[in-house]
Design an enzyme around this catalytic site. Structure first.
Site, PDB file in Angstrom:
ATOM      1  N   LYS A 172       0.852  -1.204   0.000  1.00  0.00           N
ATOM      2  CA  LYS A 172       0.000   0.000   0.000  1.00  0.00           C
ATOM      3  C   LYS A 172       0.887   1.254   0.000  1.00  0.00           C
ATOM      4  O   LYS A 172       1.475   1.614   1.014  1.00  0.00           O
ATOM      5  CB  LYS A 172      -0.907   0.042   1.227  1.00  0.00           C
ATOM      6  N   GLY A 225       6.920   5.993   7.742  1.00  0.00           N
ATOM      7  CA  GLY A 225       5.967   7.102   7.752  1.00  0.00           C
ATOM      8  C   GLY A 225       6.065   7.858   9.056  1.00  0.00           C
ATOM      9  O   GLY A 225       7.139   7.925   9.673  1.00  0.00           O
ATOM     10  N   SER A 226       4.939   8.398   9.484  1.00  0.00           N
ATOM     11  CA  SER A 226       4.948   9.262  10.665  1.00  0.00           C
ATOM     12  C   SER A 226       4.976   8.452  11.966  1.00  0.00           C
ATOM     13  O   SER A 226       4.612   7.268  11.992  1.00  0.00           O
ATOM     14  CB  SER A 226       3.705  10.150  10.651  1.00  0.00           C
ATOM     15  N   GLY A 230       3.013   5.007  12.870  1.00  0.00           N
ATOM     16  CA  GLY A 230       3.915   3.929  13.298  1.00  0.00           C
ATOM     17  C   GLY A 230       3.451   3.296  14.599  1.00  0.00           C
ATOM     18  O   GLY A 230       3.493   2.067  14.763  1.00  0.00           O
ATOM     19  N   GLU A 247      10.092   2.623  10.400  1.00  0.00           N
ATOM     20  CA  GLU A 247      11.035   3.723  10.178  1.00  0.00           C
ATOM     21  C   GLU A 247      10.213   4.996  10.230  1.00  0.00           C
ATOM     22  O   GLU A 247       9.286   5.155   9.434  1.00  0.00           O
ATOM     23  CB  GLU A 247      11.728   3.609   8.817  1.00  0.00           C
ATOM     24  N   CYS A 281      13.603  11.933   6.021  1.00  0.00           N
ATOM     25  CA  CYS A 281      13.692  11.650   7.457  1.00  0.00           C
ATOM     26  C   CYS A 281      15.141  11.782   7.931  1.00  0.00           C
ATOM     27  O   CYS A 281      15.402  11.904   9.120  1.00  0.00           O
ATOM     28  CB  CYS A 281      13.104  10.290   7.800  1.00  0.00           C
ATOM     29  N   GLN A 328       1.327  19.776   3.853  1.00  0.00           N
ATOM     30  CA  GLN A 328       2.730  19.844   4.272  1.00  0.00           C
ATOM     31  C   GLN A 328       3.202  21.298   4.264  1.00  0.00           C
ATOM     32  O   GLN A 328       3.948  21.731   5.156  1.00  0.00           O
ATOM     33  CB  GLN A 328       3.600  18.980   3.355  1.00  0.00           C
ATOM     34  N   GLU A 380       9.741  17.127  14.349  1.00  0.00           N
ATOM     35  CA  GLU A 380      10.111  17.021  12.934  1.00  0.00           C
ATOM     36  C   GLU A 380       9.189  17.903  12.093  1.00  0.00           C
ATOM     37  O   GLU A 380       7.968  17.791  12.165  1.00  0.00           O
ATOM     38  CB  GLU A 380       9.997  15.571  12.465  1.00  0.00           C
TER      39      GLU A 380
HETATM   40  P1  ADP Z   1       3.203  10.958   6.208  1.00  0.00           P
HETATM   41  O1  ADP Z   1       3.113  12.109   7.126  1.00  0.00           O
HETATM   42  O2  ADP Z   1       4.572  10.618   5.741  1.00  0.00           O
HETATM   43  O3  ADP Z   1       2.158  10.946   5.131  1.00  0.00           O
HETATM   44  P2  ADP Z   1       1.724   8.791   7.409  1.00  0.00           P
HETATM   45  O4  ADP Z   1       2.145   7.967   8.555  1.00  0.00           O
HETATM   46  O5  ADP Z   1       0.441   9.530   7.475  1.00  0.00           O
HETATM   47  O6  ADP Z   1       2.953   9.723   7.149  1.00  0.00           O
HETATM   48  O7  ADP Z   1       1.677   7.929   6.083  1.00  0.00           O
HETATM   49  C1  ADP Z   1       2.581   6.884   5.785  1.00  0.00           C
HETATM   50  C2  ADP Z   1       1.811   5.730   5.184  1.00  0.00           C
HETATM   51  O8  ADP Z   1       0.924   5.215   6.177  1.00  0.00           O
HETATM   52  C3  ADP Z   1       0.929   6.119   3.993  1.00  0.00           C
HETATM   53  O9  ADP Z   1       0.950   5.077   3.017  1.00  0.00           O
HETATM   54  C4  ADP Z   1      -0.438   6.241   4.626  1.00  0.00           C
HETATM   55  O10 ADP Z   1      -1.490   6.063   3.710  1.00  0.00           O
HETATM   56  C5  ADP Z   1      -0.391   5.123   5.652  1.00  0.00           C
HETATM   57  N1  ADP Z   1      -1.388   5.252   6.721  1.00  0.00           N
HETATM   58  C6  ADP Z   1      -1.942   6.374   7.214  1.00  0.00           C
HETATM   59  N2  ADP Z   1      -2.837   6.074   8.190  1.00  0.00           N
HETATM   60  C7  ADP Z   1      -2.828   4.730   8.331  1.00  0.00           C
HETATM   61  C8  ADP Z   1      -3.535   3.798   9.168  1.00  0.00           C
HETATM   62  N3  ADP Z   1      -4.433   4.187  10.062  1.00  0.00           N
HETATM   63  N4  ADP Z   1      -3.259   2.492   9.032  1.00  0.00           N
HETATM   64  C9  ADP Z   1      -2.336   2.074   8.144  1.00  0.00           C
HETATM   65  N5  ADP Z   1      -1.661   2.880   7.315  1.00  0.00           N
HETATM   66  C10 ADP Z   1      -1.909   4.199   7.389  1.00  0.00           C
END
Ligand code: ADP
Length: 479
Positions: A172, A225-226, A230, A247, A281, A328, A380
């Site tokens: 995904k 991701g965030s 995470g 990460e 990051c 952003q 961050e």
């Molecule tokens: P960023 O700020 O880098 O977009 P996110 O953590 O929001 O960080 O997104 C990183 C990934 O996690 C993306 O592919 C996003 O669609 C996915 N994501 C966001 N929310 C969820 C969730 N509740 N469960 C699983 N994946 C998610």
């Protein structure tokens, strides 16, 4: 004609309703339309990957090697086209987009080789006549959830080892960068992967991603991701007793000591803090500078910042592309306002810029007189914003560098072997750079951090085997 890209589930391209992918350099330019998966499709993809696992995990090594090699060759042959599409959808410059595409090809090449190098151990037992074999096996169905800032390299460094070691995948990607994700899946699919081995489910994190977290049939999840997401991945993975790897963020320090080569230090800071629009990051967001070089460093930084060309990512002259999207950009501007309220001095930039096309253009920003306690030094930002924190000497610099909830990368610019060596040993980061930017890593060695930045085994290089395989210890008594 705007292309419509579908999801790949069990070897079939499926999907109807889509979402549009907009070029952040030109909001009137629609890159394409992409299927937006539902939770049901995530579950179908997981079922397909589960069904495909037994055969793929026992497939001959040469089958895996061939697919990864072919993918590497095609990505290399199409690097300009793929890199350009990446720059168009994400906003990094053409040079960065093509460079990242080449990186993806190198990663597939590396893991093609790794399929043929997996080894185990044969050790004597403490019991006479018994032999012990220690081997590594595929984990099962791996969920791969990726962010938007490295649209092809991060998927590559997760997909390639997952496939090399015999796992099947539900992938995904981030909603903002589906073109790069679709391209890599299309290439692998045509390279000859059996159906169900690699499934692509584009769509919302809260829908597709969440359905993946909630599934009892994913054996492992790798996430970049965030921090917030995470933690959700971690909680759901514990609930289902599955392996996971995270990460997340960074607030990476670049220490500049009095004895540094000023030119090298400024190159490292400009590259580390502002290239890729600061959306890495590993970006150097805290510039920790000792008294004796501080003023010269700040002057040289302002001079260089004034010469940076901010513009359309697809223009060959551009050095800094736009911010990735509206939210952003708002986050970057909010933090710039916070920094001023906190009493830091905005020594350069931070203004919105107008260009020929409507886009998310932001002048790179440099704060001076920042302290390490300020929010702009602790949280961050993920944009082209860096803070100079003045310190009196190396000891204070090291203390400030380590005083952060994160621990991904760190760097030091110095001519002193003693300080460089001490810093490498005492920096609380997963990756340490000497006279190099904190961002920019090799693809064949481990990548990962400490503290709030990362969780679980390292990614990339041979260390990737730790996450994508599980160890088996087999005992044999032959009589
Ligand atoms: P960023 O700020 O880098 O977009 P996110 O953590 O929001 O960080 O997104 C990183 C990934 O996690 C993306 O592919 C996003 O669609 C996915 N994501 C966001 N929310 C969820 C969730 N509740 N469960 C699983 N994946 C998610």
């Amino acid at each position: 004609m705007i292309p419509f890209r579908k999801n790949l589930i069990d070897g079939e391209w499926v999907g109807d309703a889509g979402s549009r992918n907009i070029n952040p350099s030109n909001l009137d330019d629609v890159v394409g339309e992409y299927a937006s998966g539902r939770a049901e499709q995530a579950r179908q993809a997981i079922a397909a990957a589960k069904a495909a696992f037994p055969a793929w995990s026992r497939s001959g090594l040469l089958a895996r090697h061939a697919v990864l090699r072919k993918a590497s060759d095609e990505i290399t042959a199409r690097k300009d086209e793929i890199g350009r599409a990446l720059a168009r959808e994400e906003g990094k410059t053409l040079v960065e987009g093509i460079g990242e595409t080449v990186r993806a090809a190198q990663i597939f090449d590396f893991f093609a080789g790794e399929t043929l190098r997996l080894s185990g151990e044969l050790v004597p037992s403490v019991r006479p006549g018994v032999g012990v074999e220690i081997t590594r096996e595929a984990v099962g169905v791996v969920g791969i959830i990726t962010p938007w800032n490295f649209p092809i390299a991060i998927p590559a460094w997760k997909i390639a080892p997952a496939l090399a070691y015999g796992n099947t995948i539900v992938f995904k990607p981030a909603e903002l960068v589906p073109e790069s994700a679709w391209t890599i899946v299309d290439i692998l699919h045509r390279a000859g992967l059996p159906k169900g081995v690699l499934n692509l489910v584009m769509g919302k994190g809260s829908v597709v991603g969440q359905a993946m977290l909630d599934s009892p049939d994913l054996n492992a999840i790798t996430f970049t991701g965030s921090v917030g997401t995470g933690k959700r991945v971690a909680a759901a993975s514990v609930e289902h007793m599955r392996k996971f790897q995270l990460e997340m963020g960074g607030k990476n320090p670049l220490v500049v000591l009095d004895d540094a080569d000023l030119g090298v230090a400024v190159d490292c800071a400009i590259n580390g803090a502002y290239f890729s629009t600061g959306q890495r990051c590993t970006a150097s967001s805290r510039l920790v500078v000792t008294d004796g070089i501080h003023d010269r460093f700040v002057d040289a930084m302002k001079d260089r910042l004034g010469k940076l060309v901010v513009g359309d990512a697809l223009d060959a002259k551009t050095q800094i592309g736009p911010v990735v999207d509206q939210s952003q950009l708002k986050q970057d501007e909010d933090y710039i306002a916070i920094g001023r309220q906190e009493g830091a001095d905005l020594a350069f930039g931070g203004e919105r810029l107008d260009r020929d096309t409507r886009g998310f253009y932001l002048q790179p920003a440099l704060f001076t007189q920042a302290t390490n306690a300020m929010r702009i030094s602790r949280e961050e930002i993920f944009g082209p914003v860096a803070n100079v924190i003045r310190v009196k000497d190396y000891d204070e610099a090291l203390a400030v560098a380590n005083d952060t909830p994160f621990g991904l990368t760190s760097g030091i610019c110095t001519a002193s072997l003693k300080h460089a060596t001490h810093f490498k040993r005492n920096s609380e980061a997963g990756m340490v750079m000497v006279n190099l930017p904190t961002a920019g890593v090799d693809f064949h060695v481990p990548f990962g951090g400490r503290k709030g930045s990362s969780y679980g085994p390292r990614e990339q290089g041979r260390y990737a085997a730790e996450f994508y395989t599980t160890v088996k210890t087999a005992y044999t008594f032959a009589g």
